[in-house]
Design an enzyme around this catalytic site. Structure first.
Site: not given
Length: 457
Positions: A434, A262-263, A179, A176-177
């Site tokens: 705005h 992860g990597r 990537i 769930g990071g």
């Protein structure tokens, strides 16, 4: 080919390597750049650019699906995955050609092949040795896997998922990071039923917990399931998909399992450790000026422990080139590197989380400005907010954390605010056009300055 010498010898042509090469060449140094694959590295060919192209296709799909909410009679007829890949690959190809042109313009000598460090500021490629007055190691990263899970046609890493030839009806994302969350977002927009399995207690666990809660709430509304605090016991391919067994006995079935854990640093076959480069868990050890323990040898990007982000590697490459040229550049602190997760909604942050700020300063003050009060966010029909953290009750802004569609575009002003150690009262007078989402950042600063305008309660 005879052995060659240059002022700067760079191993790796990704974001860090080519940035170093370009800047060194600008400064009048001769440069040799060694790359085993294509200039641009993971970011351009297997990371940042292709994933964001997929995410844009996903955004278009969502827009088509929800056109009626904006008074436009659109219909969503499905995803032509072959056309999606053509769009994605065309984007990559154009950017790659641009990089090749810049390499030629800077008169950088490019060597194609796998380079191996041999000490004495020497790198060998296919039997030819190249030397440099300075050597820069920039070999990048690879998609980590889980030893107990065997990859295959239906169990894939992000490298394979980028070119998946079909849209899965059901998908499981392990991790769930950044990537994992981005691919979960893409597949959900494409029409898949997605479950994210994360061993840590929350999604995007490196972010402020407030960001995680906002993202998880948005994902629930989109129908994306998140199983947090859960690990995978086993996973195997079946005749028509995958079967995933969770610790505790629950099982999940899907057509595809993405392993997004992860990597890791790509240093295993580099010759670094064998020839005197100090390593730690596969990462090259450097000081704050990115010098290794070997004189004249530097390292940049994903092989240096810390945030594995293309723009971090790019900045480090420029820094090292200027360091080699004797310009005495100022290092950029890790917490000042902006971070963006390009999911729907996006998560963007810079500086310290509230917990980290409290640990450093002892006391902090924070405020959250809800995007419900922002005109442009209401026009876009996005929800979320902006959280600003300051040191104590009178100190500078030390962290900005944002959740909502397109908030990544606000990270520039947020980064400047934190990097300049600005007080909320320094930023509150800024005039924000705005209607823009940028106004929401201004409103948060007004609130921290004690004069909130568009805030209820």
């Amino acid at each position: 080919m005879a052995d060659a010498h240059s002022d700067v010898l760079i191993l790796g042509g990704g974001s860090g390597g080519y940035a170093c090469a370009f800047r060194a060449a600008q400064l009048g140094l001769s440069v040799t750049l060694i790359e085993a694959d294509k200039i641009g590295g993971t970011c351009l060919h297997r990371g940042c650019v292709p994933t964001k192209a997929l995410l844009h296709s996903a955004e278009v799909a969502d827009t088509a699906r929800t056109g009626a909410a904006f008074g436009v009679r659109t219909t969503f007829d499905g995803i032509d995955i072959e056309a999606v890949h053509q769009y994605k690959n065309g984007t990559i190809d154009r950017l790659h050609r641009g990089l090749q042109g810049l390499v030629a313009q800077h008169e950088i000598s490019v060597v194609s092949g796998h380079g191996k460090y041999f000490g004495d500021r020497t790198i060998e490629v296919d039997g030819t040795r190249y030397t440099g007055t300075s050597v820069v190691l920039a070999t990048g990263s690879y998609a980590r896997t889980v030893p107990s899970i065997e990859l295959g046609e239906r169990i894939v890493t992000s490298d394979d998922a980028l070119n998946l030839g079909f849209v899965p009806k059901k998908a499981i994302v392990l991790g769930g990071g950044v990537i994992g969350v981005e691919f979960a977002s893409v597949w959900a927009s494409f029409g898949a039923e997605v479950t994210v399995v994360e061993a840590l207690p929350r999604l995007v666990a490196a972010e402020d917990p407030w960001c995680s809660k906002q993202l998880e709430r948005a994902f629930r509304k989109r129908g994306i399931a998140a199983r947090t605090g859960v690990t995978v016991a086993a996973a195997k391919e079946t005749a028509d998909g995958v079967l995933v067994e969770l610790d505790g006995g629950d099982t999940l079935e899907a057509e595809i399992l993405l392993v997004a854990v992860g990597r890791g640093p790509r240093t295993g076959d580099s010759g670094f450790a064998e020839h005197g480069i100090t390593m730690d868990r596969g990462f090259v050890v450097t000081d704050e000026r990115l010098r290794t323990h070997v004189d004249g040898v530097y390292a940049v990007g994903d092989i240096v422990a810390g945030l594995q982000l293309a723009h971090r590697g790019f900045q480090q490459g420029v820094f090292v080139a200027e360091e080699i040229a004797g310009l005495d550049p100022v290092p950029v602190a890790e917490h000042l590197v902006p971070r963006v997760t390009y999911s729907h909604p996006e998560v963007a942050s810079v500086g310290l989380t509230e917990d980290a700020a409290r640990e450093r300063y002892g006391d902090v003050t924070s405020v959250v400005y809800d995007l419900a009060g922002n005109g442009k966010s209401q026009i876009l029909k996005t929800s979320g907010g902006i959280k600003v953290v300051r040191a104590g009750d009178a100190g500078p802004v030390v962290g900005v954390h944002m959740v909502g569609d397109r908030v990544g575009e606000l990270i520039g002003e947020a980064q400047l605010t934190v990097a300049w150690e600005a007080l909320p009262t320094d930023v509150a007078p800024f005039v924000h056009a705005h209607p823009t989402q940028n106004e929401a950042l201004g409103e948060a600063m007004l609130a921290l300055s004690g004069k909130p305008l568009h805030a209820h309660g």
